[in-house]
Scaffold this motif. Structure first.
Motif, mmCIF file in Angstrom:
data_model
loop_
_atom_site.group_PDB
_atom_site.id
_atom_site.type_symbol
_atom_site.label_atom_id
_atom_site.label_comp_id
_atom_site.label_asym_id
_atom_site.label_seq_id
_atom_site.Cartn_x
_atom_site.Cartn_y
_atom_site.Cartn_z
ATOM 1 N N TYR A 138 0.850 -1.183 0.000
ATOM 2 C CA TYR A 138 0.000 0.000 0.000
ATOM 3 C C TYR A 138 0.892 1.242 0.000
ATOM 4 N N GLN A 198 0.502 5.323 1.484
ATOM 5 C CA GLN A 198 -0.320 6.196 2.322
ATOM 6 C C GLN A 198 0.059 7.643 2.053
ATOM 7 N N GLY A 219 -4.845 12.622 3.245
ATOM 8 C CA GLY A 219 -6.149 12.814 2.609
ATOM 9 C C GLY A 219 -6.618 11.672 1.740
ATOM 10 N N HIS A 220 -5.804 10.616 1.635
ATOM 11 C CA HIS A 220 -6.175 9.488 0.770
ATOM 12 C C HIS A 220 -6.284 8.168 1.526
ATOM 13 N N GLY A 221 -5.922 8.129 2.778
ATOM 14 C CA GLY A 221 -5.890 6.855 3.487
ATOM 15 C C GLY A 221 -4.839 5.951 2.889
ATOM 16 N N LEU A 222 -5.095 4.650 2.909
ATOM 17 C CA LEU A 222 -4.191 3.694 2.288
ATOM 18 C C LEU A 222 -4.787 3.215 0.975
ATOM 19 N N LEU A 282 -4.204 0.466 -2.267
ATOM 20 C CA LEU A 282 -3.526 -0.779 -2.623
ATOM 21 C C LEU A 282 -2.791 -0.625 -3.948
ATOM 22 N N TYR A 331 -0.902 -6.853 -4.907
ATOM 23 C CA TYR A 331 -0.916 -7.880 -3.883
ATOM 24 C C TYR A 331 -0.510 -9.217 -4.487
ATOM 25 N N PHE A 362 3.512 0.820 2.925
ATOM 26 C CA PHE A 362 3.278 -0.215 3.925
ATOM 27 C C PHE A 362 3.087 -1.559 3.249
ATOM 28 N N TYR A 390 -2.237 -7.648 8.718
ATOM 29 C CA TYR A 390 -1.296 -7.118 9.700
ATOM 30 C C TYR A 390 -0.203 -6.389 8.947
ATOM 31 N N PHE A 391 0.162 -5.224 9.476
ATOM 32 C CA PHE A 391 0.994 -4.294 8.738
ATOM 33 C C PHE A 391 2.418 -4.216 9.265
ATOM 34 N N GLY A 392 3.328 -3.979 8.333
ATOM 35 C CA GLY A 392 4.703 -3.687 8.678
ATOM 36 C C GLY A 392 4.849 -2.254 9.172
ATOM 37 N N PRO A 393 6.076 -1.863 9.542
ATOM 38 C CA PRO A 393 6.299 -0.535 10.127
ATOM 39 C C PRO A 393 6.336 0.597 9.120
ATOM 40 N N ARG A 396 9.470 5.199 4.446
ATOM 41 C CA ARG A 396 9.286 6.573 3.958
ATOM 42 C C ARG A 396 10.191 6.789 2.760
ATOM 43 N N GLY A 417 2.985 1.882 12.237
ATOM 44 C CA GLY A 417 2.145 1.128 11.318
ATOM 45 C C GLY A 417 0.723 1.047 11.829
ATOM 46 N N LEU A 418 -0.114 0.339 11.106
ATOM 47 C CA LEU A 418 -1.531 0.209 11.468
ATOM 48 C C LEU A 418 -1.741 -0.998 12.365
ATOM 49 N N PHE A 427 -8.887 4.356 10.865
ATOM 50 C CA PHE A 427 -9.326 4.016 9.513
ATOM 51 C C PHE A 427 -10.433 2.966 9.569
ATOM 52 N N PHE A 435 -9.891 1.128 2.102
ATOM 53 C CA PHE A 435 -9.725 1.966 3.284
ATOM 54 C C PHE A 435 -10.450 3.294 3.124
ATOM 55 N N GLY A 436 -11.025 3.782 4.219
ATOM 56 C CA GLY A 436 -11.483 5.158 4.257
ATOM 57 C C GLY A 436 -10.290 6.099 4.343
ATOM 58 N N LYS A 437 -10.573 7.386 4.263
ATOM 59 C CA LYS A 437 -9.490 8.376 4.229
ATOM 60 C C LYS A 437 -8.958 8.712 5.614
ATOM 61 N N GLY A 438 -9.612 8.213 6.634
ATOM 62 C CA GLY A 438 -9.093 8.374 7.981
ATOM 63 C C GLY A 438 -9.758 9.498 8.753
#
Lengths: 119, 112
Positions: A35, A37, A40-43, A45, A48, A90, A109-112, A115, B43-44, B90, B102-105
């Motif tokens: 993903y 991030q 204003g856009h969230g995550l 994809l 995958y 992510f 489950y997400f990684g750290p 950037r 992270g999430l 989120f 995902f929503g935008k948060g």
């Protein structure tokens, strides 16, 4: 914490250069995701994978490619980085380890995060 | 195609008061719904998940969410906010066989 690592954690690169980000898992999970991030856009994809050598595109796949030659590693490549690819990236894995019946609806489950700054 | 709308981009509450983060979704089938939290530069983390077993879902750290099919909503609540709840939240939806959306948060601020 799920055994997910991302490398590098931070990277600065120049426009036009290739960049590869690595996601490594120790959980033997079938599904892996990339993903990005942005404010204003969230995550969103990018790509995958549902198995070794099995990948599919996500919502924002243009300019990105992926490879998965081993269950534990999922690589994201920016062939020629652009400033619009400056983001936080992510990796995620699904919760069901290696079962044929695992679906895309499984908990992820997400990684750290990584950037990336493209100058 | 599924979609999710988080109705507030920023919510501010005082410590000890209730938290309400609103989420509406659109789904063609029987969706899975999630809430994730992201603390600054982290992270999430999964807060809770709905998968049609019970409409009221309890998560970690005292959060819960109620699935209301008639209103296509999945709002997140907590009776009493703590300073450590300040984060981005989120709302996420997934139809069967499709990736998570995902929503935008919603950024939650907690004032002492």
């Amino acid at each position: 914490d799920a055994g997910i690592t991302q490398s590098p954690r931070h990277k600065v690169t120049e426009t036009g250069t290739p960049v590869t980000l690595r996601c490594h898992q120790t959980e033997n999970h079938r599904y892996m995701y990339w993903y990005r991030q942005d404010p204003g856009h969230g995550l969103r994809l990018i790509h995958y994978s549902y198995g070794v050598k099995d990948t599919d595109k996500g919502e924002v796949s243009d300019g990105y490619s992926v490879s998965r030659s081993k269950t534990e590693d999922f690589l994201l490549t920016l062939e020629s980085a652009t400033s619009s690819q400056t983001s936080v990236y992510f990796c995620a894995i699904s919760a069901t380890p290696g079962l044929a019946g695992a679906t895309l609806q499984e908990t992820q489950y997400f990684g750290p995060g990584t950037r990336l700054l493209v100058l | 195609a599924q979609s999710v709308t988080q109705l507030d981009s920023h919510v501010s509450v005082s410590e000890g008061t209730p938290v309400l983060l609103r989420c509406n979704y659109s789904s063609s089938y029987s969706p899975s719904l999630f809430w994730y939290v992201q603390h600054p530069n982290k992270g999430l983390q999964l807060l809770l998940k709905y998968t049609s077993a019970a409409t009221l879902v309890k998560g970690i750290n005292g959060f819960e969410a109620e699935f209301k099919k008639s209103e296509t909503s999945f709002h997140l609540t907590k009776p009493s906010a703590h300073m450590s709840d300040a984060a981005e939240y989120f709302c996420v939806v997934s139809d069967q066989g499709t990736p998570l959306v995902f929503g935008k948060g919603t950024r939650l601020s907690v004032i002492a």
